[in-house]
Scaffold this active site. Structure first.
Site, PDB file in Angstrom:
ATOM      1  CG  ASN A   8     -14.861  33.081 -49.275  1.00 15.98           C
ATOM      2  OD1 ASN A   8     -14.686  34.297 -49.327  1.00 15.98           O
ATOM      3  ND2 ASN A   8     -13.932  32.224 -49.640  1.00 15.98           N
ATOM      4  CE  LYS A  15     -15.082  30.251 -54.282  1.00 15.07           C
ATOM      5  NZ  LYS A  15     -13.671  29.823 -54.119  1.00 15.07           N
ATOM      6  NE  ARG A 115     -11.131  33.641 -46.815  1.00 16.77           N
ATOM      7  CZ  ARG A 115     -10.554  33.794 -47.994  1.00 16.77           C
ATOM      8  NH1 ARG A 115     -11.286  33.892 -49.084  1.00 16.77           N
ATOM      9  NH2 ARG A 115      -9.244  33.856 -48.088  1.00 16.77           N
ATOM     10  CG  HIS A 204      -4.296  30.241 -46.916  1.00 19.73           C
ATOM     11  ND1 HIS A 204      -3.123  30.162 -47.647  1.00 19.73           N
ATOM     12  CD2 HIS A 204      -5.251  30.608 -47.793  1.00 19.73           C
ATOM     13  CE1 HIS A 204      -3.361  30.475 -48.909  1.00 19.73           C
ATOM     14  NE2 HIS A 204      -4.643  30.755 -49.022  1.00 19.73           N
ATOM     15  CG  HIS A 232      -3.863  26.390 -47.712  1.00 20.08           C
ATOM     16  ND1 HIS A 232      -5.115  26.125 -47.205  1.00 20.08           N
ATOM     17  CD2 HIS A 232      -4.072  27.021 -48.894  1.00 20.08           C
ATOM     18  CE1 HIS A 232      -6.030  26.560 -48.045  1.00 20.08           C
ATOM     19  NE2 HIS A 232      -5.419  27.111 -49.071  1.00 20.08           N
ATOM     20  NE  ARG A 265      -2.302  35.363 -54.510  1.00 20.80           N
ATOM     21  CZ  ARG A 265      -2.975  34.881 -53.478  1.00 20.80           C
ATOM     22  NH1 ARG A 265      -2.370  34.765 -52.304  1.00 20.80           N
ATOM     23  NH2 ARG A 265      -4.219  34.505 -53.607  1.00 20.80           N
ATOM     24  CG  ASP A 307      -4.527  23.751 -63.292  1.00 19.88           C
ATOM     25  OD1 ASP A 307      -3.940  22.767 -62.795  1.00 19.88           O
ATOM     26  OD2 ASP A 307      -5.757  23.889 -63.251  1.00 19.88           O
ATOM     27  CG  MET A 308       1.040  21.331 -59.854  1.00 19.01           C
ATOM     28  SD  MET A 308       2.707  21.868 -60.325  1.00 19.01           S
ATOM     29  CE  MET A 308       3.054  23.016 -58.983  1.00 19.01           C
ATOM     30  NE  ARG A 309      -6.018  20.683 -62.106  1.00 21.88           N
ATOM     31  CZ  ARG A 309      -7.288  21.045 -61.916  1.00 21.88           C
ATOM     32  NH1 ARG A 309      -8.190  20.134 -61.591  1.00 21.88           N
ATOM     33  NH2 ARG A 309      -7.649  22.313 -62.051  1.00 21.88           N
ATOM     34  N   GLY A 354      -5.882  22.418 -52.780  1.00 27.86           N
ATOM     35  CA  GLY A 354      -5.996  21.786 -54.084  1.00 27.86           C
ATOM     36  C   GLY A 354      -4.807  20.966 -54.522  1.00 27.86           C
ATOM     37  N   GLY A 356      -2.008  20.313 -52.541  1.00 24.86           N
ATOM     38  CA  GLY A 356      -1.592  19.470 -51.417  1.00 24.86           C
ATOM     39  C   GLY A 356      -2.436  18.222 -51.262  1.00 24.86           C
ATOM     40  CD  GLU A 407     -10.209  27.724 -46.034  1.00 29.87           C
ATOM     41  OE1 GLU A 407      -9.566  28.769 -45.838  1.00 29.87           O
ATOM     42  OE2 GLU A 407     -10.450  27.272 -47.172  1.00 29.87           O
TER      43      GLU A 407
END
Length: 419
Positions: A8, A15, A115, A204, A232, A265, A307-309, A354, A356, A407
């Site tokens: 990727n 990556k 990818r 995705h 996702h 976004r 960051d959701m955390r 991440g 989910g 993936e």
């Protein structure tokens, strides 16, 4: 022993994952960041990863260091050094795989899967890379200007260093090419579709394809017989309705900016509102797109983090963080409801990526709002992180599954089909 590389390539990163195929054993994985800088960061993990804890080995003469698990099974190589471009990055990575004893020779790598974000309408499945395919990937750069040029760059760089390995392009958009036209067309003058390809392409796709297949295996039913909604949920987030084993509809649009709220976004926004803000703030198109892509979503609503955390940690005391979480969940639930209606029901919800895979509170909030459809949660199972498991309880009419995405494995499998 033949090996396959899943790649990727980003604009300033690379990556990769090296797999022994067809055994599907991961030999090494890593990332090279800040390509083009004097302080590029190289990380390579190899061996068998364990939960035994780690210690730090002595620093090498070149400034690198290697972390080794206590039982000696898993190693992590790290270094910071100048890397001017992707060609040098790939050369360094391949040479380091040799130096570390992961491969004996470059020739062991018999296939490389890349990818590619945008495949347009040209590609509805993975393909062997030819001169014509590369030209099309270049021409589709307008659809994914931050991704396709880097993806093409990575393909060319690997082809130069591994000329005997087959090269396969795996497109994020190809899985969604099965959507019917009523789902992929926008209600714009039809000529914009015929002239410019103005339509929904989604993203995705490789992740949605993988987790849908794994969900069918977990449920013990043919994928073609199921109605699934795959979620996702990560920094980028998309929802897909999978019916009869095919993508029926998906939340992302012409670009990955559309759909649910994401880390930075905006997701769906009334276009007239965008024009209104541009006029009042005196913003250029580029500036407005930057705001929508990089300053909106969780970051824009919370004003503190993407960051959701971080947001969950302060949500009880921070109104903006709590609001951002509520909007994130709200948009996801709306798409799920829409897709249940489109498919005429649903057999399972599949959480991945991440957020989910790792956020029990977010999964709980989403499922709690779907009780009307007959999905109920097993609170203990829902505490699981990053493992395949059913998180709905035995009385749930709709199954809820947690399936970590892979993936890279899908890319490697696609490469194997061409060997």
């Amino acid at each position: 022993m033949a090996k396959t590389m899943a790649v990727n390539a980003g604009s300033s990163s690379l990556k990769f994952q090296l797999l022994d195929m067809p055994a599907e054993q991961v030999m090494a994985q890593g990332v090279i960041e800040r390509i083009g800088m004097d302080d590029a960061i190289v990380t390579i993990k190899y061996g068998v990863e364990t939960n035994q804890g780690t210690h730090l080995a002595d620093q090498s003469a070149d400034g690198s260091n290697v972390t080794v698990s206590q039982d000696g099974q898993m190693h992590k190589y790290e270094n910071v050094l100048p890397i001017k471009d992707h060609q040098q990055a790939i050369n360094f990575m391949l040479q380091k795989l040799t130096d570390l004893g992961i491969i004996a020779d470059f020739s062991e790598i018999t296939g490389v899967g890349h990818r590619v974000v945008a495949g347009g309408e040209w590609f509805n499945h993975s393909v062997l890379v030819t001169k014509s395919v590369l030209e099309k990937i270049d021409r589709l750069a307008d659809y994914a200007p931050l991704h396709n040029p880097a993806n093409a760059m990575g393909i060319r760089a690997f082809q130069k260093l591994l000329p005997d390995a087959i090269s396969v392009a795996v497109f994020d958009t190809s899985f969604h090419q099965t959507m019917p036209e009523e789902n992929y067309l926008y209600a714009l003058p039809y000529e914009y579709y015929t002239r410019y390809g103005a339509r929904k392409y989604g993203a995705h796709g490789t992740s949605h394809r993988y987790v849908a297949g794994r969900a069918a295996e977990m449920l013990g039913q043919p994928l073609a017989d199921l109605k699934l909604i795959t979620l996702h949920l990560g920094a980028g987030a998309s929802i897909t309705a999978v019916k009869d084993g095919k993508s029926l509809d998906t939340s992302m649009g012409f670009t990955p900016l559309a759909g649910v709220a994401m880390a930075t976004r905006s997701g769906d926004v009334d276009p007239s509102l965008i024009y209104y803000i541009q006029e009042h703030e005196r913003l250029s198109n580029e500036e407005m797109l930057t705001i929508l892509n990089k300053k909106s979503g969780l970051l824009g609503l919370s004003t503190i983090s993407s960051d959701m955390r971080d947001l969950l940690e302060v949500s009880e005391t921070n109104d903006h963080a709590r609001l951002a979480i509520k909007v994130f969940v709200n948009r996801i639930v709306k798409y799920i409801g829409q897709y249940i209606a489109e498919m005429g029901g649903v057999d399972a919800l599949v959480f991945t990526a991440g957020i989910g895979e790792n956020s029990a509170p977010i999964r709980q909030m989403i499922i709690d709002k779907l009780a009307y459809f007959g999905v109920t949660l097993d609170a203990t199972a829902n505490q699981t992180r990053g493992q395949e498991i059913e998180i709905s309880d035995q009385n749930s009419r709709v199954k809820a599954l947690l399936v970590p995405t892979n993936e890279e494995l899908m890319i490697a499998r696609d490469v194997e089909r061409f060997k």
